[in-house]
Design a protein around this motif. Sequence first.
Motif, mmCIF file in Angstrom:
data_model
loop_
_atom_site.group_PDB
_atom_site.id
_atom_site.type_symbol
_atom_site.label_atom_id
_atom_site.label_comp_id
_atom_site.label_asym_id
_atom_site.label_seq_id
_atom_site.Cartn_x
_atom_site.Cartn_y
_atom_site.Cartn_z
ATOM 1 N N UNK A 1 13.887 -20.811 42.958
ATOM 2 C CA UNK A 1 13.003 -20.205 43.959
ATOM 3 C C UNK A 1 13.793 -19.449 45.023
ATOM 4 N N UNK A 2 14.939 -19.968 45.437
ATOM 5 C CA UNK A 2 15.727 -19.253 46.439
ATOM 6 C C UNK A 2 16.183 -17.892 45.916
ATOM 7 N N UNK A 3 16.381 -17.781 44.577
ATOM 8 C CA UNK A 3 16.760 -16.498 43.985
ATOM 9 C C UNK A 3 15.553 -15.566 43.918
ATOM 10 N N UNK A 4 14.359 -16.136 43.730
ATOM 11 C CA UNK A 4 13.141 -15.329 43.797
ATOM 12 C C UNK A 4 13.063 -14.634 45.149
ATOM 13 N N UNK B 1 11.319 -30.068 47.990
ATOM 14 C CA UNK B 1 12.725 -30.406 47.763
ATOM 15 C C UNK B 1 13.648 -29.217 47.989
ATOM 16 N N UNK B 2 13.099 -28.022 47.918
ATOM 17 C CA UNK B 2 13.922 -26.819 48.077
ATOM 18 C C UNK B 2 13.691 -26.141 49.415
ATOM 19 N N UNK B 3 13.033 -26.823 50.360
ATOM 20 C CA UNK B 3 12.645 -26.163 51.611
ATOM 21 C C UNK B 3 13.845 -25.627 52.379
ATOM 22 N N UNK B 4 14.959 -26.361 52.406
ATOM 23 C CA UNK B 4 16.120 -25.931 53.180
ATOM 24 C C UNK B 4 16.715 -24.638 52.679
ATOM 25 N N UNK B 5 17.042 -24.585 51.391
ATOM 26 C CA UNK B 5 17.684 -23.396 50.835
ATOM 27 C C UNK B 5 16.715 -22.216 50.762
ATOM 28 N N UNK B 6 15.440 -22.503 50.534
ATOM 29 C CA UNK B 6 14.460 -21.414 50.504
ATOM 30 C C UNK B 6 14.275 -20.804 51.887
ATOM 31 N N UNK B 7 14.249 -21.638 52.915
ATOM 32 C CA UNK B 7 14.083 -21.126 54.273
ATOM 33 C C UNK B 7 15.283 -20.291 54.700
ATOM 34 N N UNK C 1 4.390 -16.053 55.304
ATOM 35 C CA UNK C 1 3.428 -16.910 54.607
ATOM 36 C C UNK C 1 4.118 -18.098 53.943
ATOM 37 N N UNK C 2 5.322 -17.878 53.417
ATOM 38 C CA UNK C 2 6.072 -18.993 52.823
ATOM 39 C C UNK C 2 6.422 -20.022 53.893
ATOM 40 N N UNK C 3 6.824 -19.556 55.065
ATOM 41 C CA UNK C 3 7.142 -20.476 56.167
ATOM 42 C C UNK C 3 5.930 -21.313 56.537
ATOM 43 N N UNK C 4 4.780 -20.665 56.700
ATOM 44 C CA UNK C 4 3.570 -21.384 57.082
ATOM 45 C C UNK C 4 3.108 -22.322 55.974
ATOM 46 N N UNK C 5 3.307 -21.919 54.721
ATOM 47 C CA UNK C 5 2.931 -22.791 53.597
ATOM 48 C C UNK C 5 3.789 -24.047 53.572
ATOM 49 N N UNK C 6 5.068 -23.911 53.882
ATOM 50 C CA UNK C 6 5.935 -25.092 53.939
ATOM 51 C C UNK C 6 5.545 -26.013 55.099
#
Length: 497
Positions: free
Chosen positions: A142-145, A173-179, A200-205
């Motif tokens: 996901x972080x690569x997406x 589980x991937x919130x840190x690297x995705x953020x 939107x990703x931030x608010x979804x998390x």
Amino acid sequence: MRAQGKVPLIDCNLPSLVCHVYFILSVLLAQPLHAVSTNHTFISRPIDIYPKAHFHMQFEHVIHRLPIYPPLFATFISVGGGGISCRFSTCKYLVCRIFESAFSCHLQLWKARQAGYTEALKLFNQLPDGKSAEFAKFVPLIKKFVGDSNAVAQLKGLEAALAFVENANIAVKAVGEVMVAVVNKALNQPKARAKELGASICLAYIEAERPEPVLDELLKGLDNKNPKVVAACIMVLHSALCEFGTKVVQLKPLVKALPRLFESRDKMVRDEARLLAIEAYRWIRDAIRPALQCLTPVQLKELEEEWEKLGSTPARPTRFLRSQQEARAKVEQQHAKSAVGTVEPEESDSVAVDPYDLLEPFALLSKLPKDFFDKIEAKKWQERKEALESLEVLVKQPRLEPGDYGELVRALKKVIAKDLNVMLVALAAKCLAGLASGLRRKFHPYVGQVVPTLLEKFKEKKVNVVQALQEAIDAVFLTVSIGPKVQSANNVTRGNA
């Protein structure tokens, strides 16, 4: 040698095909792949070379998953003419969609990655259960997406990432690297759509019960050298506060950062900071004023004008954590009642905030003049006055840093009890009041030392001295519970008797 028919799938020499076969098996079986040695190379991670091989693959039909085992796979391979050909379509072989999507995301061609993101987006929206095991296979991707190097492919990757966070329970589980990727790779994009999807990703998390790591990364983004990233982070913080309220979004770090943001050279950053300050006022009202007194008069005037426009309507959250979905239903029910004018009063959704908690502690002890204690013991009253005046300036800070104030309290107590100059007595009492107000409950250890002295000095007839003593005793009494106060007062009364 190519297979006969419409759909040539794999055509390569024997050593390379061995590597490809092992790689496909490892993906489909979801098991570790042992190193493969050939006469050409030694490969420990075939995924590094698989996209670079010369081959053609076309999917006649795909499904979500298909178990496959080496004996079955071997029946699809035939040898001839110095090469090996493999035709999946001959046996109507169905290839796993997850393999297609994950493989495409590693390709160097951005169009292939975009196709993989599109397929992943469809998959995420079609899976009926957020606990599906298929989601787990995409967690490290996901972080690569989010951080795709191609702007066009990145938009589709952001859409897929958003769908993943909204639908997959394992997304947290991937919130840190995705953020980190969102702040550094999405919020800095010139396209408004990329910023919108990143927000939107931030608010979804946050909705997925992970507000702390999201807010931490956004606050780190405020220190970014790129003003566009800073402005975008402020915008997301503004949206989070507006939608979730102060019960989810902690205001203290936001308010602490506001003065620095107002000093930015970039107008866009200052404008976003102003909007954030206005939104914060909606939730905590006048509690924000002390923390913003360092702003310029022009900035304060602009804020005051905007604050007056807000009226007295209390702020309400419009979005809730997944564990608060019942509250969402309650809000919708309240909106329905408001249409017929029968809304019942409900408890406030904002957290009561003490302005004191929003202030940064001031390190008073480190700011004291080096000769302070020498001067306060000096024989000349002018030197004692100079020491007390320097302290009076310091204790005006609304919040003081905790520490060992014992020596300072004893020095002030001595001036109040024994100094013959009533002007210095009043000045020392004011300093003591400032200490108590700035330390609050941290002043509790010194209450027993100063209360008897203050009460004893009320025999003084000078109005200015009595007024200063009154301020000091009031400030001291607010730092403790009623028990110690009554006990100290009783001790003084018994002593006088």
